[in-house]
Design an enzyme around this catalytic site. Structure first.
Site, short mmCIF file in Angstrom:
data_model
loop_
_atom_site.label_atom_id
_atom_site.label_comp_id
_atom_site.label_asym_id
_atom_site.label_seq_id
_atom_site.Cartn_x
_atom_site.Cartn_y
_atom_site.Cartn_z
N ARG A 262 73.23 35.70 22.79
CA ARG A 262 72.82 34.36 22.31
C ARG A 262 74.01 33.64 21.64
O ARG A 262 74.85 34.34 21.08
CB ARG A 262 71.83 34.91 21.33
CG ARG A 262 70.84 35.48 21.64
CD ARG A 262 69.53 35.49 20.49
NE ARG A 262 68.52 35.97 21.21
CZ ARG A 262 67.10 36.19 20.62
NH1 ARG A 262 67.01 35.59 19.73
NH2 ARG A 262 66.16 36.85 21.31
N ARG A 277 74.26 39.66 13.11
CA ARG A 277 73.91 38.49 13.85
C ARG A 277 75.25 38.13 14.75
O ARG A 277 76.42 38.15 14.29
CB ARG A 277 73.80 37.05 13.03
CG ARG A 277 73.37 35.85 13.66
CD ARG A 277 73.41 34.55 13.07
NE ARG A 277 72.59 34.85 11.78
CZ ARG A 277 70.98 34.62 11.87
NH1 ARG A 277 70.93 34.40 13.11
NH2 ARG A 277 70.48 34.61 10.76
N GLU A 351 64.68 39.74 8.85
CA GLU A 351 63.70 39.95 10.16
C GLU A 351 64.50 41.06 11.02
O GLU A 351 65.47 40.81 11.35
CB GLU A 351 63.59 38.48 10.67
CG GLU A 351 63.08 38.67 12.17
CD GLU A 351 63.23 37.48 12.82
OE1 GLU A 351 63.51 36.54 12.60
OE2 GLU A 351 63.42 37.70 14.01
N SER A 354 59.73 40.25 15.78
CA SER A 354 58.99 38.98 16.05
C SER A 354 58.01 38.93 16.88
O SER A 354 58.17 39.18 18.39
CB SER A 354 60.03 37.83 16.07
OG SER A 354 59.29 36.65 16.16
N ARG A 392 70.96 45.49 15.14
CA ARG A 392 70.39 45.07 13.71
C ARG A 392 69.44 45.96 13.06
O ARG A 392 69.61 46.25 11.82
CB ARG A 392 69.50 43.60 13.78
CG ARG A 392 69.01 43.05 12.50
CD ARG A 392 68.30 41.89 12.56
NE ARG A 392 69.13 40.51 13.11
CZ ARG A 392 68.76 39.38 12.97
NH1 ARG A 392 67.58 39.35 12.68
NH2 ARG A 392 69.64 38.39 13.47
N1 LIG Z 1 71.91 37.07 17.17
C1 LIG Z 1 71.29 38.25 17.10
N2 LIG Z 1 72.01 39.46 16.67
C2 LIG Z 1 71.33 40.47 16.41
N3 LIG Z 1 69.94 40.78 16.43
C3 LIG Z 1 69.42 39.69 16.94
C4 LIG Z 1 69.98 38.33 17.08
N4 LIG Z 1 68.81 37.38 17.35
C5 LIG Z 1 67.83 38.40 17.45
N5 LIG Z 1 67.89 39.37 17.25
C6 LIG Z 1 66.86 40.46 17.09
O1 LIG Z 1 65.95 40.37 17.95
C7 LIG Z 1 64.66 40.23 17.52
C8 LIG Z 1 63.89 39.15 18.39
O2 LIG Z 1 64.68 38.18 18.52
S1 LIG Z 1 63.37 36.85 18.35
O3 LIG Z 1 64.20 35.67 19.02
O4 LIG Z 1 63.07 36.92 16.98
N6 LIG Z 1 62.35 37.04 19.22
C9 LIG Z 1 62.35 37.54 20.74
O5 LIG Z 1 63.28 37.47 21.19
C10 LIG Z 1 60.78 37.83 21.16
N7 LIG Z 1 61.14 37.99 22.50
C11 LIG Z 1 60.40 39.03 20.62
O6 LIG Z 1 61.62 40.27 20.78
C12 LIG Z 1 64.84 39.57 15.92
O7 LIG Z 1 63.90 39.85 15.15
C13 LIG Z 1 66.30 40.40 15.68
O8 LIG Z 1 65.91 41.69 15.20
#
Ligand SMILES: Nc1ncnc2c1ncn2[C@@H]1O[C@H](COS(=O)(=O)NC(=O)[C@@H](N)CO)[C@@H](O)[C@H]1O
Length: 426
Positions: A262, A277, A351, A354, A392
């Site tokens: 991401r 993050r 969080e 999700s 995370r």
């Molecule tokens: N940039 C990031 N760095 C670390 N962990 C992350 C990051 N973005 C998301 N996550 C983790 O990934 C989980 C799911 O990301 S989400 O965008 O919320 N949801 C999804 O991707 C859905 N597909 C459910 O998993 C988050 O709750 C968090 O625990």
């Protein structure tokens, strides 16, 4: 994507959904464009019908050896053909424009979703576990990682830039243990384990909902139709594109592992310490394709949430569940619960999971359908939830289970995946 027929007959419902989701789409403009398309389609069809009449007339005139009439009709036919030739590109362009607008229309949030602007308006609906009460000076996750030589951020940043990390020693083993623990538990619940591509084509991101709006969050492979997925959800949605699944095979239940990438655009300066993050992480994803029935979706929504709660409870981490508000849930969701684990060093919940249900909003975009018992072909419903996202989850895990002697207790449930090891740093 919503059904165009639904938007035509329920413009106010769709406008209200857009308002609730801070979505600026102009539904009136979309419907005006739609009317233009329909009118032009009718014109072209009517002209084609006239052409068919003319060709019958030309054959008749030829039979009657009426050359003058035949030539006049042929000339008229040529004019109609030119008219269609001129109108078709215009029609194609308008249809594409309408499709691009349709992709920006949000789903209708469930009435049970709190109305709100952003995450501050999410509503906690459940708490589990007691926040630890340390009798000693507790460390935050980054200090714990440094103390036990569990991370190397400097060298990772050297090779991959900001928001990178390398896990070392027991943290590397812990992440793999967590992934195995989640895959194992979900497989035993009848979810099909998958390890899916972490690169996917444009259509998979459109189907899932990341494109066109979230394009800035996605890494692109230069000069190829390939992008790095931010979640296995994208790959699975893309894998089932254009399929017509046998109704009796539903629900399809997947537990999919993939690395996740991401850009985190727009988060400059947020959560910069440690591994909260980052640009690349690993995630085990729960994904369901079920029949197009609201009750069925709500059932699986609750199941996916419960699965994640069981995993977190097995890790002995205090958490809460929040009902995500309309302004924070994003375009595609009907309903969304986040699970937030207690992070002692921050004195707040953050969080970690999700959970969403989307009705047929993704399936319509990705053309995922099924044949029901009457043989009718319908768009399916899709749902997803995090099973485990690491590193995370390591943050609440290391902090919550740290001991007075600075070691970290490994929860019972994880020990079989860590060679029976009971502590880090003992
Ligand atoms: N940039 C990031 N760095 C670390 N962990 C992350 C990051 N973005 C998301 N996550 C983790 O990934 C989980 C799911 O990301 S989400 O965008 O919320 N949801 C999804 O991707 C859905 N597909 C459910 O998993 C988050 O709750 C968090 O625990």
């Amino acid at each position: 994507m919503l059904d165009l027929a639904f938007i035509r007959s329920n413009p106010d419902v769709v406008k209200e959904a857009a308002r609730l989701k801070n979505n600026s789409i102009d539904i009136d403009a979309l419907l005006a464009l739609d009317q233009q398309v329909v009118a032009l389609q009718h014109t072209v069809e009517d002209t084609r019908a006239k052409q068919n009449q003319l060709s019958k007339g030309i054959q008749q005139a030829a039979k009657e050896k009426n050359t003058e009439l035949r030539n006049n009709l042929i000339a008229e036919g040529k004019k109609l053909a030119e008219f269609i030739k001129a109108k078709e590109p215009e029609l194609t362009q308008l249809v594409e424009e309408r499709y691009n607008q349709l992709l920006l229309v949000p789903n209708i949030p469930d009435p049970s979703a709190p109305v709100g602007k952003d995450e501050n308006d999410n509503v906690p609906i459940k708490y589990w576990g007691e926040a630890p009460n340390f009798e000693f000076k507790a460390l935050d996750h980054y200090d714990l990682m440094l103390k036990h030589d569990l991370v190397d951020i400097e060298r990772a940043v050297k090779v991959a830039g900001s928001r990178s990390y390398a896990l070392r020693n027991d943290a590397a083993r812990l992440e793999l243990a967590l992934i195995n623990f989640a895959m194992d538990k979900m497989a035993r619940k009848g979810f099909t384990p998958l390890i899916v591509p972490a690169m996917a084509r444009d259509f998979a991101f459109v189907g899932n909902g990341q494109f066109p709006k979230g394009r800035d969050q996605v890494y692109e492979i230069k000069d190829q139709d390939l992008f790095l997925v931010g979640t296995a959800e994208v790959s699975i949605t893309g894998m089932y594109k254009d399929e017509i699944i046998k109704g009796e095979e539903l629900p399809l239940k997947f537990v999919g592992y993939s690395p996740a990438f991401r850009q985190e655009a727009g988060t400059y300066g947020k959560d910069t310490r440690g591994v909260f993050r980052i640009h690349q992480f690993n995630k085990v994803e729960q994904y369901i394709i079920c029949k197009a029935d609201h009750e069925e979706s709500v059932f699986w929504f609750e199941q996916l949430l419960q699965n994640a709660e069981e995993l977190i409870q097995a890790l002995e981490l205090p958490y809460r569940v929040v009902n995500v508000c309309t302004g924070d849930m994003g375009d595609g969701k009907v309903g969304m619960y986040d699970i937030e684990c207690w992070v002692p060093s921050e004195g707040r919940y953050r969080e970690t999971h999700s959970c969403s249900y989307l009705h047929d909003w993704q399936a319509r975009r990705g053309n995922i359908r099924y044949r029901d018992e009457e043989g009718k072909v319908k768009f399916a419903h899709t749902l997803n939830n995090t099973a485990i996202a690491s590193p995370r989850i390591l943050i609440p895990l290391l902090e919550t289970h740290q001991q007075a002697d600075g070691s970290i207790r490994i929860p019972e449930a994880l020990r079989p995946f860590m060679g029976g090891q009971e502590y880090i740093g003992r």
